[in-house]
Design an enzyme around this catalytic site. Structure first.
Site, mmCIF file in Angstrom:
data_model
loop_
_atom_site.group_PDB
_atom_site.id
_atom_site.type_symbol
_atom_site.label_atom_id
_atom_site.label_comp_id
_atom_site.label_asym_id
_atom_site.label_seq_id
_atom_site.Cartn_x
_atom_site.Cartn_y
_atom_site.Cartn_z
ATOM 1 N N ASN A 9 0.873 -1.171 0.000
ATOM 2 C CA ASN A 9 0.000 0.000 0.000
ATOM 3 C C ASN A 9 0.910 1.219 0.000
ATOM 4 O O ASN A 9 1.471 1.573 1.030
ATOM 5 C CB ASN A 9 -0.889 -0.036 1.254
ATOM 6 C CG ASN A 9 -1.699 1.238 1.430
ATOM 7 O OD1 ASN A 9 -1.789 2.062 0.523
ATOM 8 N ND2 ASN A 9 -2.287 1.411 2.614
ATOM 9 N N TRP A 10 1.052 1.821 -1.160
ATOM 10 C CA TRP A 10 1.990 2.943 -1.277
ATOM 11 C C TRP A 10 1.457 4.226 -0.659
ATOM 12 O O TRP A 10 2.180 5.200 -0.538
ATOM 13 C CB TRP A 10 2.334 3.188 -2.748
ATOM 14 C CG TRP A 10 3.286 2.175 -3.318
ATOM 15 C CD1 TRP A 10 3.898 1.148 -2.649
ATOM 16 C CD2 TRP A 10 3.770 2.112 -4.671
ATOM 17 N NE1 TRP A 10 4.719 0.456 -3.494
ATOM 18 C CE2 TRP A 10 4.659 1.020 -4.757
ATOM 19 C CE3 TRP A 10 3.530 2.869 -5.817
ATOM 20 C CZ2 TRP A 10 5.315 0.681 -5.939
ATOM 21 C CZ3 TRP A 10 4.176 2.515 -7.005
ATOM 22 C CH2 TRP A 10 5.072 1.443 -7.054
ATOM 23 N N LYS A 11 0.167 4.262 -0.341
ATOM 24 C CA LYS A 11 -0.459 5.483 0.200
ATOM 25 C C LYS A 11 -0.175 6.650 -0.748
ATOM 26 O O LYS A 11 -0.135 6.448 -1.956
ATOM 27 C CB LYS A 11 0.023 5.732 1.627
ATOM 28 C CG LYS A 11 -0.130 4.472 2.500
ATOM 29 C CD LYS A 11 0.034 4.713 3.959
ATOM 30 C CE LYS A 11 -0.179 3.394 4.699
ATOM 31 N NZ LYS A 11 -0.128 3.528 6.145
ATOM 32 N N HIS A 94 -9.595 1.644 4.387
ATOM 33 C CA HIS A 94 -8.351 1.758 5.170
ATOM 34 C C HIS A 94 -8.612 2.701 6.353
ATOM 35 O O HIS A 94 -9.363 3.664 6.232
ATOM 36 C CB HIS A 94 -7.227 2.303 4.276
ATOM 37 C CG HIS A 94 -5.892 2.220 4.950
ATOM 38 N ND1 HIS A 94 -5.487 3.150 5.880
ATOM 39 C CD2 HIS A 94 -4.907 1.299 4.867
ATOM 40 C CE1 HIS A 94 -4.285 2.799 6.325
ATOM 41 N NE2 HIS A 94 -3.914 1.680 5.733
ATOM 42 N N GLU A 96 -6.976 5.030 7.533
ATOM 43 C CA GLU A 96 -6.701 6.449 7.250
ATOM 44 C C GLU A 96 -7.878 7.083 6.516
ATOM 45 O O GLU A 96 -8.173 8.266 6.696
ATOM 46 C CB GLU A 96 -5.399 6.569 6.426
ATOM 47 C CG GLU A 96 -4.190 6.310 7.313
ATOM 48 C CD GLU A 96 -2.982 5.741 6.588
ATOM 49 O OE1 GLU A 96 -2.935 5.781 5.341
ATOM 50 O OE2 GLU A 96 -2.080 5.236 7.284
ATOM 51 N N GLU A 166 -5.750 -4.626 10.488
ATOM 52 C CA GLU A 166 -4.699 -3.633 10.713
ATOM 53 C C GLU A 166 -4.987 -2.864 12.000
ATOM 54 O O GLU A 166 -5.750 -1.883 11.987
ATOM 55 C CB GLU A 166 -4.651 -2.636 9.555
ATOM 56 C CG GLU A 166 -4.309 -3.254 8.220
ATOM 57 C CD GLU A 166 -3.638 -2.243 7.289
ATOM 58 O OE1 GLU A 166 -2.554 -2.556 6.804
ATOM 59 O OE2 GLU A 166 -4.193 -1.160 7.071
ATOM 60 N N GLY A 172 2.347 2.357 10.689
ATOM 61 C CA GLY A 172 3.346 3.407 10.522
ATOM 62 C C GLY A 172 4.048 3.810 11.813
ATOM 63 O O GLY A 172 4.735 4.824 11.853
ATOM 64 N N SER A 212 3.145 -2.089 10.268
ATOM 65 C CA SER A 212 4.598 -2.206 10.487
ATOM 66 C C SER A 212 5.145 -3.592 10.170
ATOM 67 O O SER A 212 6.055 -4.069 10.847
ATOM 68 C CB SER A 212 4.961 -1.765 11.910
ATOM 69 O OG SER A 212 4.605 -0.407 12.112
ATOM 70 N N GLY A 233 2.688 -1.054 4.202
ATOM 71 C CA GLY A 233 2.835 0.352 3.822
ATOM 72 C C GLY A 233 4.292 0.693 3.581
ATOM 73 O O GLY A 233 4.844 0.447 2.512
ATOM 74 N N GLY A 234 4.935 1.247 4.595
ATOM 75 C CA GLY A 234 6.314 1.742 4.481
ATOM 76 C C GLY A 234 7.265 0.790 3.783
ATOM 77 O O GLY A 234 8.026 1.200 2.890
HETATM 78 P P1 PGA Z 1 2.672 0.330 7.541
HETATM 79 O O1 PGA Z 1 1.230 0.584 6.887
HETATM 80 O O2 PGA Z 1 3.175 -0.987 7.000
HETATM 81 O O3 PGA Z 1 3.510 1.484 7.100
HETATM 82 O O4 PGA Z 1 2.484 0.271 9.028
HETATM 83 C C1 PGA Z 1 0.328 -0.473 6.691
HETATM 84 C C2 PGA Z 1 -0.965 0.072 6.138
HETATM 85 O O5 PGA Z 1 -1.412 1.138 6.572
HETATM 86 O O6 PGA Z 1 -1.584 -0.565 5.263
#
Ligand code: PGA
Length: 250
Positions: A9-11, A94, A96, A166, A172, A212, A233-234
């Protein structure tokens, strides 16, 4: 045996040239994996990413969509639009988006139905906040989110929905749920699905862990009985870290 689905997930990161470079670097490193590999990229990267993944085993997803097919919804993108260019997956709900963009269980449910109408595979996110966890109600929260997300779906649609567990406090932050906690949460979600749709459907549903996940912890998480993949994500922004997660079982 459920196939593992490893989704990035590149956001709101990566310009088209960066997307194409990352995919070019990633593709040869993961070409022999038996795991399903998906990159969920910003809208502006979709077309470039779809070109870059041709003749690779990487699938492309979006990070959101509108539930209507078309109309006066300035700034929105529909499932039909995503499908028209070759997108196969879409992240829905998600945390966010729930937190910053007023996504609700109801819009999540509508979007999942619209995704299926357009033959897109939804990756639906559920997860508790730190306060909810500390209050000991995390399983109530995630099973309720799951139930509302799946409301009105057919058995086949439910079986084809990917759920991403999640925990919001792990996204993050560098804090990962322990493998036991993550697995327990995924199992609770599966039990809820079994309650609604029966054991056969529940055994088919892919349930990912996200929050994470990185090369250092991917293997122990992905080897757990009820964790069928990751939403990353990251660590999905760089080929060299994402590759290690995809190849955790090599
Ligand atoms: P993260 O994000 O791996 O950076 O914690 C995961 C996500 O929000 O899908």
């Amino acid at each position: 045996m459920r196939k593992k689905v490893i989704a990035g997930n590149w956001k709101m990161n990566m310009l088209p040239n960066e997307a194409m470079e990352m995919i070019a670097a990633l593709a040869p490193l993961i070409k022999d994996t038996e795991n399903e590999v998906v990159l969920c990229v910003p809208y502006t990267d979709l077309f470039y990413s779809l070109l870059a993944v041709q003749e690779t085993n990487i699938k492309i997803g979006a990070q959101n969509m509108h539930f209507e097919e078309k109309g006066a919804y300035t700034g929105e993108i529909s499932g039909k639009m995503l499908k028209s260019i070759g997108v196969q997956y879409v992240i829905i709900g998600h945390s966010e988006r729930r937190q910053y963009f007023a996504e609700t269980d109801e819009t999540v449910n509508k979007k999942i139905k619209a995704a299926f109408l357009n033959n897109l595979k939804p990756i639906v996110c559920v997860g508790e906040t730190l306060e909810q966890r500390e209050a000991g109600i995390q399983y109530d929260i995630i099973t309720e989110q799951t139930k509302k997300a799946l409301d009105g779906l057919t058995e086949e649609q439910a079986a084809n929905t990917i759920i991403a567990y999640e925990p919001i406090w792990a996204i993050g932050t560098g804090k990962t749920a322990t493998k036991e906690d993550a697995n327990d949460a995924c199992r609770k979600i599966r039990e809820k699905i079994a309650e609604i749709y029966g054991q056969n459907v529940a055994e088919r549903v892919i349930i990912q862990y996200g929050g994470s996940m990185k090369p250092e912890n991917a293997k122990e998480l992905l080897e757990m009985s009820d964790i069928d993949g990751g939403l990353i994500g990251g660590a999905s922004l760089k080929a060299e870290t994402f590759e290690k997660i995809v190849n955790y079982n090599k």
